[in-house]
Design an enzyme around this catalytic site. Structure first.
Site, PDB file in Angstrom:
ATOM      1  N   LEU A 226       0.328  -7.382  22.068  1.00 49.13           N
ATOM      2  CA  LEU A 226      -0.033  -6.583  23.590  1.00 49.13           C
ATOM      3  C   LEU A 226       0.155  -5.221  23.005  1.00 49.13           C
ATOM      4  O   LEU A 226      -0.117  -4.642  24.562  1.00 49.13           O
ATOM      5  CB  LEU A 226      -0.641  -7.162  24.776  1.00 49.13           C
ATOM      6  CG  LEU A 226      -1.123  -8.790  24.843  1.00 49.13           C
ATOM      7  CD1 LEU A 226      -1.230  -8.860  26.414  1.00 49.13           C
ATOM      8  CD2 LEU A 226      -2.360  -8.712  24.707  1.00 49.13           C
TER       9      LEU A 226
ATOM     10  N   ASP B 104       5.472   6.561  16.912  1.00 43.16           N
ATOM     11  CA  ASP B 104       5.287   5.871  15.312  1.00 43.16           C
ATOM     12  C   ASP B 104       4.394   4.488  15.454  1.00 43.16           C
ATOM     13  O   ASP B 104       5.878   3.365  16.104  1.00 43.16           O
ATOM     14  CB  ASP B 104       5.512   6.376  14.320  1.00 43.16           C
ATOM     15  CG  ASP B 104       4.425   6.232  13.131  1.00 43.16           C
ATOM     16  OD1 ASP B 104       3.581   5.580  13.304  1.00 43.16           O
ATOM     17  OD2 ASP B 104       4.525   6.776  11.851  1.00 43.16           O
TER      18      ASP B 104
ATOM     19  N   ASP C 250       0.890   4.622   2.144  1.00 42.46           N
ATOM     20  CA  ASP C 250       0.015   5.329   2.780  1.00 42.46           C
ATOM     21  C   ASP C 250      -0.035   6.814   2.763  1.00 42.46           C
ATOM     22  O   ASP C 250       1.122   7.223   2.867  1.00 42.46           O
ATOM     23  CB  ASP C 250       1.246   4.750   3.939  1.00 42.46           C
ATOM     24  CG  ASP C 250       1.233   3.817   4.821  1.00 42.46           C
ATOM     25  OD1 ASP C 250      -0.028   2.530   4.041  1.00 42.46           O
ATOM     26  OD2 ASP C 250       2.084   2.655   5.698  1.00 42.46           O
TER      27      ASP C 250
ATOM     28  N   ASN D  81      -3.288  -9.795  16.910  1.00 44.63           N
ATOM     29  CA  ASN D  81      -3.501  -8.726  18.317  1.00 44.63           C
ATOM     30  C   ASN D  81      -4.360  -8.589  19.449  1.00 44.63           C
ATOM     31  O   ASN D  81      -5.273  -9.294  18.959  1.00 44.63           O
ATOM     32  CB  ASN D  81      -3.073  -7.321  17.441  1.00 44.63           C
ATOM     33  CG  ASN D  81      -3.959  -6.559  16.875  1.00 44.63           C
ATOM     34  OD1 ASN D  81      -5.687  -7.443  16.722  1.00 44.63           O
ATOM     35  ND2 ASN D  81      -3.911  -5.724  16.163  1.00 44.63           N
TER      36      ASN D  81
ATOM     37  N   ALA E 220       3.134  -0.531  11.891  1.00 42.47           N
ATOM     38  CA  ALA E 220       3.415  -1.285  11.705  1.00 42.47           C
ATOM     39  C   ALA E 220       4.784  -1.698  12.221  1.00 42.47           C
ATOM     40  O   ALA E 220       5.151  -2.647  12.417  1.00 42.47           O
ATOM     41  CB  ALA E 220       4.923  -1.435  10.288  1.00 42.47           C
ATOM     42  N   ALA E 221       4.849  -1.951  13.607  1.00 43.00           N
ATOM     43  CA  ALA E 221       5.250  -2.252  14.768  1.00 43.00           C
ATOM     44  C   ALA E 221       4.820  -3.684  14.671  1.00 43.00           C
ATOM     45  O   ALA E 221       5.940  -4.761  15.344  1.00 43.00           O
ATOM     46  CB  ALA E 221       4.525  -1.691  16.240  1.00 43.00           C
ATOM     47  N   GLY E 222       3.619  -3.948  14.150  1.00 45.81           N
ATOM     48  CA  GLY E 222       2.895  -5.597  14.769  1.00 45.81           C
ATOM     49  C   GLY E 222       4.104  -6.372  12.295  1.00 45.81           C
ATOM     50  O   GLY E 222       3.878  -7.394  12.980  1.00 45.81           O
ATOM     51  N   ASP E 223       4.055  -5.572  12.352  1.00 44.81           N
ATOM     52  CA  ASP E 223       4.856  -6.418  11.026  1.00 44.81           C
ATOM     53  C   ASP E 223       6.099  -6.483  11.087  1.00 44.81           C
ATOM     54  O   ASP E 223       6.740  -6.793  10.714  1.00 44.81           O
ATOM     55  CB  ASP E 223       4.901  -5.252   9.860  1.00 44.81           C
ATOM     56  CG  ASP E 223       2.994  -4.513   9.764  1.00 44.81           C
ATOM     57  OD1 ASP E 223       2.036  -5.843   9.636  1.00 44.81           O
ATOM     58  OD2 ASP E 223       2.954  -3.852   9.090  1.00 44.81           O
TER      59      ASP E 223
ATOM     60  N   ASN F 216       0.747  -1.304   0.014  1.00 51.63           N
ATOM     61  CA  ASN F 216       0.018  -0.260   0.423  1.00 51.63           C
ATOM     62  C   ASN F 216       0.413   1.148  -0.365  1.00 51.63           C
ATOM     63  O   ASN F 216       2.133   1.388   0.693  1.00 51.63           O
ATOM     64  CB  ASN F 216      -0.563   0.099   0.899  1.00 51.63           C
ATOM     65  CG  ASN F 216      -1.558  -0.920   1.567  1.00 51.63           C
ATOM     66  OD1 ASN F 216      -1.927  -1.753   0.115  1.00 51.63           O
ATOM     67  ND2 ASN F 216      -2.031  -1.371   2.506  1.00 51.63           N
TER      68      ASN F 216
ATOM     69  N   GLU G 291      -4.644  -8.962   4.020  1.00 55.75           N
ATOM     70  CA  GLU G 291      -5.459  -7.993   3.659  1.00 55.75           C
ATOM     71  C   GLU G 291      -4.752  -7.973   1.919  1.00 55.75           C
ATOM     72  O   GLU G 291      -5.383  -7.018   1.288  1.00 55.75           O
ATOM     73  CB  GLU G 291      -4.042  -6.737   3.190  1.00 55.75           C
ATOM     74  CG  GLU G 291      -4.159  -5.675   4.679  1.00 55.75           C
ATOM     75  CD  GLU G 291      -3.456  -4.707   4.549  1.00 55.75           C
ATOM     76  OE1 GLU G 291      -3.642  -3.812   5.893  1.00 55.75           O
ATOM     77  OE2 GLU G 291      -2.157  -4.121   4.328  1.00 55.75           O
TER      78      GLU G 291
HETATM   79  O1  RIB Z   1       0.694  -2.754   9.804  1.00 58.70           O
HETATM   80  C1  RIB Z   1       0.458  -1.685   9.183  1.00 58.70           C
HETATM   81  C2  RIB Z   1      -0.139  -0.711   7.734  1.00 58.70           C
HETATM   82  O2  RIB Z   1      -1.324  -1.733   7.590  1.00 58.70           O
HETATM   83  C3  RIB Z   1       0.319   0.090   6.584  1.00 58.70           C
HETATM   84  O3  RIB Z   1       1.403   0.214   6.597  1.00 58.70           O
HETATM   85  C4  RIB Z   1      -0.662   0.189   6.353  1.00 58.70           C
HETATM   86  O4  RIB Z   1      -0.522   0.445   4.917  1.00 58.70           O
HETATM   87  C5  RIB Z   1      -2.039  -0.954   6.378  1.00 58.70           C
HETATM   88  O5  RIB Z   1      -1.662  -2.189   5.427  1.00 58.70           O
END
Ligand code: RIB
Length: 310
Positions: A223, A248, A14, A186, A251-254, A12, A141
């Site tokens: 969490l 910020d 953002d 999460n 994307a912490a989970g990513d 995506n 997604e």
């Molecule tokens: O996990 C964060 C992401 O969620 C963002 O970069 C946004 O594009 C959404 O997909």
């Protein structure tokens, strides 16, 4: 030979607004900053893994447009093999409208665009690349049918499958639980998938155990600043988050999932891998942006030994 981390999922652009606080429904707040930044849960996980030094390849779709070209360039610049990302004709690249407040919390609306066109052909491209011992990172997604087919293809080829069930699904089909090794919801997603109210470590433990009963080998409930809860068939444990100042949390989970995949591929134990992934996530929340916040290995190691200013 170095094992490859494959990512099958979304890319995506953002569209990020910063504001002192997030608006309530129906409310307008004045923002302070705007940026167009590369994101998408799939691409973020790919960049996280590549920046930590793993051989990483991505399969997905962008539109045949300027955002799509920019996203491909960003992936390649981070060292990801993006030859598996195709351009979908007649649809725009996926976008995410993101608001971030002064405490680093966020809200996100994703419009899938080309991500919604991911299907059988993309699964075939992925399957042709998978080797025993590789890892596959998945998120939600792109269409669920393609995600389940990708998980099954990876399982059949002896790869480890890690699924981040985000955005929160109503549920997942039973065949999905059986094809996934590690599920990383999460709090919201864990509640949705188990029917339990998940709001602390104890309820996260109950949810993680229930997800293991449904068929995954390991469940990791994230969490946020309270850390993660991990369950497998033998035990459960809680890994606290590193105490860092978040600017910020997008994307912490990513970042966590990319770090987890890299650590497990390098042969770390589950406990060590979760500690490493937690440090990757902590490093990511100290920097704005999604892909922009994915840390180099040196920053992660510095955080782990207590040099929090790096
Ligand atoms: O996990 C964060 C992401 O969620 C963002 O970069 C946004 O594009 C959404 O997909």
């Amino acid at each position: 030979m170095q094992k490859t981390i494959h990512v099958f999922g979304s890319l995506n652009m953002d569209l990020v607004c910063r504001a002192p606080r997030l608006p309530q429904p129906g409310e307008t707040v004045l923002g302070t900053d705007f940026a167009t930044l590369p994101g998408g849960k799939g691409a973020n996980q790919a960049v996280a893994a590549a920046r930590l030094g793993a051989a990483t390849a991505m399969v997905g779709r962008v539109g045949d447009d300027a955002f799509g070209r920019q996203l491909l360039q960003e992936l390649q610049g981070a060292g990801v093999d993006a030859s598996g990302v195709a351009a979908a004709a007649g649809v725009p690249t996926g976008v995410a409208a993101i608001a971030v407040d002064d405490s680093g919390q966020n809200t996100i609306v994703v419009v899938p665009g080309a991500n919604g066109k991911v299907g059988e052909k993309d699964v075939s491209r992925l399957a042709a690349q998978l080797l025993p011992g590789d890892t596959l990172l998945l998120q939600l997604e792109v269409p669920l049918g393609a995600v389940v087919a990708a998980a099954k293809a990876a399982r059949a080829r002896g790869a480890t499958v890690i699924l981040d069930p985000a955005p929160a699904p109503d549920d997942l089909p039973p065949e999905c639980f059986k094809a996934v090794d590690i599920l990383t919801p999460n709090q919201t997603e864990a509640s949705q998938l188990t029917g339990l109210v998940v709001n602390d470590v104890a309820t996260a433990q109950a949810a993680a155990n229930r997800l293991v009963q449904r068929g995954v080998s390991v469940a990791i409930v994230k969490l946020g600043d309270r850390g993660v809860v991990v369950a497998d068939r033998q035990c459960t444990f809680h890994q606290p988050a590193l105490p860092v100042k978040a600017v910020d949390t997008v994307a912490a989970g990513d970042a966590f999932n990319g770090g987890l995949a890299v650590a497990l591929a390098e042969g770390m134990s589950l406990e060590e891998a979760v500690q490493f992934a937690s440090a990757v996530a902590a490093a990511s929340v100290m920097v704005p942006g999604a892909q922009a916040s994915m840390p180099e290995r040196s920053r992660v190691e510095a955080l782990r030994i207590g040099l929090k200013h790096l």
